[in-house]
Design an enzyme around this catalytic site. Structure first.
Site, PDB file in Angstrom:
ATOM      1  CB  ALA A  11      -1.071   0.068   1.257  1.00 52.31           C
ATOM      2  CB  THR A 102       6.673  -8.744 -12.532  1.00 52.32           C
ATOM      3  OG1 THR A 102       7.466  -7.883 -11.993  1.00 52.32           O
ATOM      4  CG2 THR A 102       5.571  -8.299 -13.554  1.00 52.32           C
ATOM      5  CG  HIS A 157      10.091  -1.041 -16.977  1.00 53.72           C
ATOM      6  ND1 HIS A 157      10.392  -1.866 -17.864  1.00 53.72           N
ATOM      7  CD2 HIS A 157       8.635  -0.925 -16.611  1.00 53.72           C
ATOM      8  CE1 HIS A 157       9.208  -2.541 -18.215  1.00 53.72           C
ATOM      9  NE2 HIS A 157       8.400  -1.855 -17.253  1.00 53.72           N
ATOM     10  CE  LYS A 161       9.882  -4.462 -14.679  1.00 53.95           C
ATOM     11  NZ  LYS A 161       9.075  -4.675 -13.524  1.00 53.95           N
TER      12      LYS A 161
END
Length: 271
Positions: A11, A102, A157, A161
């Site tokens: 969150a 992912t 990206h 990442k």
């Protein structure tokens, strides 16, 4: 209409904050909880404050077991280990689990299939509606062109990442492999260095770029004799992934337990 009670995993992250804002803005759903790992400095913080929309009186917790007893679904853009934990809890609670995580291994995928016997799981390497439409096109183009055209998947990206190639790149590579009726695992080339020799016919290559604040750019290149076809998607906001995840959550409300993809959500699954 019953209000859907949703929790956001991760969150405090960029996607988590975006999801909090968008769920708060939509009709028919509300944010009732958020999760972060034990020891996170954000545990106990108000989710609305972190999302920039003002206090919601909904605090981030590190206790998923308690949270799963009072939700209808959870949206999860975290890490593989956390996702597997949430999938087991979703199966026990018989709730919706939308997964944008992912870097999942084949063993992880097997465990998700087991959880899908009781939970409604929607999983995709990319929740964007546009990317999933792109995957459909990639599959059709790969089938039409055959091995006479070399396939290369290029992705870029932001510098933060942690996995490569991206889940989206693998999703697109799998689409090309399915179009050619081959195994991506057997025919993928993830890196090239040194004297590699001529490019083998039929392989699917990947190239990864990292830098700056790029949200996500993906191209699938079909390079043939004297011509080249490029199919490209560029994300300009994380909102597109959040919107897709919310669409998947609402779609799964009346579905039977199982593991679904965004192609199922969009009505594009040909199987």
């Amino acid at each position: 209409m019953t209000t859907l009670k949703l929790a956001i995993a991760g969150a405090a992250g960029r996607m988590g904050r975006t999801l909090t804002r968008l769920v708060h803005e939509m009709d028919g759903a509300e944010v009732v909880g958020g999760l972060e790992a034990k020891g996170s400095p954000f545990v106990g913080h108000d989710m609305g404050d972190l999302a920039g929309i003002g206090e919601l009186d909904v605090m981030i917790s590190d206790d998923p077991l308690h949270l799963f007893t009072r939700i209808d679904g959870i949206i999860d853009f975290t890490a593989p280990a956390a996702t597997l934990t949430f999938a087991e809890l979703a199966a026990q609670a018989r709730v919706i689990h939308v997964i944008g995580t992912t870097g999942l291994s084949p063993d992880d995928e097997t465990k998700l299939q087991a959880a899908g016997r009781h939970a409604r799981i929607v999983k995709s390497g990319n929740m964007s509606l546009g990317v999933n439409l792109l995957a459909v096109m990639v599959k059709k183009v790969a089938a039409a062109l055959g091995e006479g055209f070399d396939v290369e998947v290029l992705e870029m990206h932001h510098r933060h990442k942690v996995d490569a190639p991206s889940g989206t790149a693998l999703l697109l590579g799998n689409a090309a492999a399915e179009g050619r009726e081959i195994s991506l695992r057997d025919r993928s080339v993830m890196s090239r260095e040194g004297h590699t020799g001529p490019r083998p016919l039929g392989d699917i290559g990947f190239a990864t770029l990292r830098g700056g604040s790029v949200i996500g750019e993906h191209s699938v290149i079909f390079a043939g004799p004297d011509e080249r076809i490029e199919l490209t998607h560029k994300a300009q906001s994380r909102d597109i992934f959040a919107h897709g995840a919310l669409k998947a959550t609402l779609w799964a409300v009346d579905k039977k337990p199982g593991v679904y993809s965004m192609l199922d959500v969009l009505g594009l699954n040909e199987t």
